[in-house]
Write an enzyme that holds these catalytic residues in place. Sequence first.
Site, PDB file in Angstrom:
ATOM      1  N   LYS A  85      -6.537   8.316   0.218  1.00 21.39           N
ATOM      2  CA  LYS A  85      -6.768   7.011  -0.421  1.00 21.39           C
ATOM      3  C   LYS A  85      -7.735   6.160   0.409  1.00 21.39           C
ATOM      4  O   LYS A  85      -8.670   5.554  -0.128  1.00 21.39           O
ATOM      5  CB  LYS A  85      -5.427   6.285  -0.581  1.00 21.39           C
ATOM      6  CG  LYS A  85      -5.521   4.833  -1.004  1.00 21.39           C
ATOM      7  CD  LYS A  85      -6.130   4.672  -2.379  1.00 21.39           C
ATOM      8  CE  LYS A  85      -6.415   3.214  -2.682  1.00 21.39           C
ATOM      9  NZ  LYS A  85      -7.145   3.021  -3.927  1.00 21.39           N
TER      10      LYS A  85
ATOM     11  N   LEU B 139       3.397  -2.511  -1.553  1.00 24.09           N
ATOM     12  CA  LEU B 139       3.243  -3.688  -0.691  1.00 24.09           C
ATOM     13  C   LEU B 139       1.839  -3.699  -0.084  1.00 24.09           C
ATOM     14  O   LEU B 139       1.130  -2.689  -0.114  1.00 24.09           O
ATOM     15  CB  LEU B 139       4.324  -3.638   0.397  1.00 24.09           C
ATOM     16  CG  LEU B 139       5.748  -3.835  -0.167  1.00 24.09           C
ATOM     17  CD1 LEU B 139       6.810  -3.307   0.800  1.00 24.09           C
ATOM     18  CD2 LEU B 139       6.000  -5.297  -0.497  1.00 24.09           C
ATOM     19  N   PRO B 140       1.414  -4.831   0.500  1.00 20.15           N
ATOM     20  CA  PRO B 140       0.022  -4.907   0.973  1.00 20.15           C
ATOM     21  C   PRO B 140      -0.351  -3.861   2.031  1.00 20.15           C
ATOM     22  O   PRO B 140      -1.418  -3.256   1.942  1.00 20.15           O
ATOM     23  CB  PRO B 140      -0.068  -6.333   1.534  1.00 20.15           C
ATOM     24  CG  PRO B 140       0.970  -7.111   0.783  1.00 20.15           C
ATOM     25  CD  PRO B 140       2.080  -6.143   0.549  1.00 20.15           C
TER      26      PRO B 140
ATOM     27  N   LYS C  55      -8.932  -3.901   4.696  1.00 17.37           N
ATOM     28  CA  LYS C  55      -7.882  -3.093   5.346  1.00 17.37           C
ATOM     29  C   LYS C  55      -8.119  -1.594   5.110  1.00 17.37           C
ATOM     30  O   LYS C  55      -8.050  -0.792   6.043  1.00 17.37           O
ATOM     31  CB  LYS C  55      -6.511  -3.496   4.766  1.00 17.37           C
ATOM     32  CG  LYS C  55      -5.379  -2.579   5.154  1.00 17.37           C
ATOM     33  CD  LYS C  55      -4.288  -2.470   4.087  1.00 17.37           C
ATOM     34  CE  LYS C  55      -4.787  -2.126   2.722  1.00 17.37           C
ATOM     35  NZ  LYS C  55      -3.802  -1.711   1.743  1.00 17.37           N
TER      36      LYS C  55
HETATM   37  P1  NAD Z   1      -0.740  -8.053  -4.153  1.00 19.77           P
HETATM   38  O1  NAD Z   1      -1.038  -8.864  -2.940  1.00 19.77           O
HETATM   39  O2  NAD Z   1      -1.169  -8.544  -5.489  1.00 19.77           O
HETATM   40  O3  NAD Z   1       0.860  -7.747  -4.231  1.00 19.77           O
HETATM   41  C1  NAD Z   1       1.653  -7.486  -3.120  1.00 19.77           C
HETATM   42  C2  NAD Z   1       3.054  -8.012  -3.410  1.00 19.77           C
HETATM   43  O4  NAD Z   1       3.891  -7.702  -2.284  1.00 19.77           O
HETATM   44  C3  NAD Z   1       3.110  -9.544  -3.591  1.00 19.77           C
HETATM   45  O5  NAD Z   1       3.771  -9.867  -4.815  1.00 19.77           O
HETATM   46  C4  NAD Z   1       3.889 -10.034  -2.388  1.00 19.77           C
HETATM   47  O6  NAD Z   1       4.688 -11.185  -2.629  1.00 19.77           O
HETATM   48  C5  NAD Z   1       4.747  -8.808  -2.074  1.00 19.77           C
HETATM   49  N1  NAD Z   1       5.220  -8.802  -0.686  1.00 19.77           N
HETATM   50  C6  NAD Z   1       4.502  -9.023   0.445  1.00 19.77           C
HETATM   51  N2  NAD Z   1       5.304  -8.940   1.535  1.00 19.77           N
HETATM   52  C7  NAD Z   1       6.544  -8.647   1.070  1.00 19.77           C
HETATM   53  C8  NAD Z   1       7.799  -8.430   1.703  1.00 19.77           C
HETATM   54  N3  NAD Z   1       7.935  -8.488   3.028  1.00 19.77           N
HETATM   55  N4  NAD Z   1       8.866  -8.142   0.921  1.00 19.77           N
HETATM   56  C9  NAD Z   1       8.739  -8.080  -0.431  1.00 19.77           C
HETATM   57  N5  NAD Z   1       7.590  -8.304  -1.083  1.00 19.77           N
HETATM   58  C10 NAD Z   1       6.495  -8.568  -0.347  1.00 19.77           C
HETATM   59  O7  NAD Z   1      -1.369  -6.605  -3.845  1.00 19.77           O
HETATM   60  P2  NAD Z   1      -1.741  -5.451  -4.908  1.00 19.77           P
HETATM   61  O8  NAD Z   1      -3.148  -5.641  -5.359  1.00 19.77           O
HETATM   62  O9  NAD Z   1      -0.644  -5.289  -5.875  1.00 19.77           O
HETATM   63  O10 NAD Z   1      -1.780  -4.193  -3.895  1.00 19.77           O
HETATM   64  C11 NAD Z   1      -0.598  -3.548  -3.411  1.00 19.77           C
HETATM   65  C12 NAD Z   1      -1.022  -2.273  -2.684  1.00 19.77           C
HETATM   66  O11 NAD Z   1      -1.760  -1.429  -3.577  1.00 19.77           O
HETATM   67  C13 NAD Z   1      -1.961  -2.528  -1.483  1.00 19.77           C
HETATM   68  O12 NAD Z   1      -1.658  -1.626  -0.455  1.00 19.77           O
HETATM   69  C14 NAD Z   1      -3.348  -2.274  -2.068  1.00 19.77           C
HETATM   70  O13 NAD Z   1      -4.282  -1.914  -1.059  1.00 19.77           O
HETATM   71  C15 NAD Z   1      -3.053  -1.149  -3.059  1.00 19.77           C
HETATM   72  N6  NAD Z   1      -3.965  -1.016  -4.208  1.00 19.77           N
HETATM   73  C16 NAD Z   1      -4.405  -2.110  -4.910  1.00 19.77           C
HETATM   74  C17 NAD Z   1      -5.251  -1.925  -6.005  1.00 19.77           C
HETATM   75  C18 NAD Z   1      -5.762  -3.094  -6.839  1.00 19.77           C
HETATM   76  O14 NAD Z   1      -6.705  -2.883  -7.646  1.00 19.77           O
HETATM   77  N7  NAD Z   1      -5.219  -4.292  -6.732  1.00 19.77           N
HETATM   78  C19 NAD Z   1      -5.619  -0.631  -6.398  1.00 19.77           C
HETATM   79  C20 NAD Z   1      -5.123   0.458  -5.683  1.00 19.77           C
HETATM   80  C21 NAD Z   1      -4.295   0.264  -4.593  1.00 19.77           C
END
Ligand code: NAD
Length: 301
Positions: free
Chosen positions: A183, A70-71, A252
């Site tokens: 991280k 999740l975010p 963040k």
């Molecule tokens: P994203 O915004 O693409 O996906 C997050 C998902 O969570 C969305 O589909 C959203 O609908 C869902 N969500 C939000 N609130 C919710 C709730 N209350 N209940 C259920 N679902 C909910 O984000 P992402 O890029 O997939 O990143 C996710 C995590 O991974 C973050 O913490 C980010 O910092 C980390 N991350 C991302 C990357 C990257 O390259 N994108 C790499 C490493 C780590």
Amino acid sequence: MPPSGEIVGFIGLGNMGRPMGASLARSGFEVVGYDADSAAAAAFAGETGCRTAPTLAALAAAASVAVTMLPTGAIVRQVLLEEEGGALAHGLGVGNAGGGLVIDMSSSEPVGTRALGAALAERGVGLVDAPVSGGVEKARDGTLAIMIGADDAPAAERAEPVLRAMGDRLFRAGPLGAGHAAKALNNYIAAAAFTAASEALIVGDAFGLERETLLTIVNNSTGRNFNSEVPMKQHVLPRTFATGFKLGLMAKDVAIAADLAEAVGADAPLAVTMKARWAEANAALGPGADFTRAITHWEPK
Ligand code: NAD
């Protein structure tokens, strides 16, 4: 029978969660997906053939292990303890004879992770933090780097087969929250490198130095790093800005690192500057923009 016998409830099927859940399914795990955005859940089901749960309570009833992607850590806490009256944590605890387990793979705030671990323990649920590095491409290939924080060895050992389906480099970072701290500190370094490379390109522009020439020189010299080699070359030079990592998430992560420095009383002035700089770009461009677009905020108008 899925490998290790676990049925994985995967919560958060966004840019990262969708390919990570798909890797688990490919490895033979039974995966049940959940996302607040029904379009994201439907896309996951369509792509993998996996089931999705209509509610968190239904997910808890089906799964022995919950993975969160999740975010933020605040949203992870809300999903586990507050939404549907805390049905997810309750269901994982009472529904599993050996105890439920949550693996938080989001990039969450480490002090909050320790507090969440204590709240889940009261409900008979273990917590392991296992954030990832490698981006969308490595999530698709199942080759993420994963940093693990856990207070008890059996919980970390139980999580490992699940994590091995998504990553090929697993690191035991330390106690609960240590993965999240590692991280945030990693992303702080990456964000600072991206900022430095952006400034170098902008200074070079003003001096009449071609961006492509400068990047080629840097990438064959000691300034070389992941950001100069991949995001700068593949997304900034052609101005496509499509790494799949959102600006709001990078801002963040940098803020988590700067706040951690403050919490432990460490002198980290560059982290303080980076927090402000990324917060400004985030406010100007919006959290949904690709993180590489930050350079457009720093370029002279
Ligand atoms: P994203 O915004 O693409 O996906 C997050 C998902 O969570 C969305 O589909 C959203 O609908 C869902 N969500 C939000 N609130 C919710 C709730 N209350 N209940 C259920 N679902 C909910 O984000 P992402 O890029 O997939 O990143 C996710 C995590 O991974 C973050 O913490 C980010 O910092 C980390 N991350 C991302 C990357 C990257 O390259 N994108 C790499 C490493 C780590």
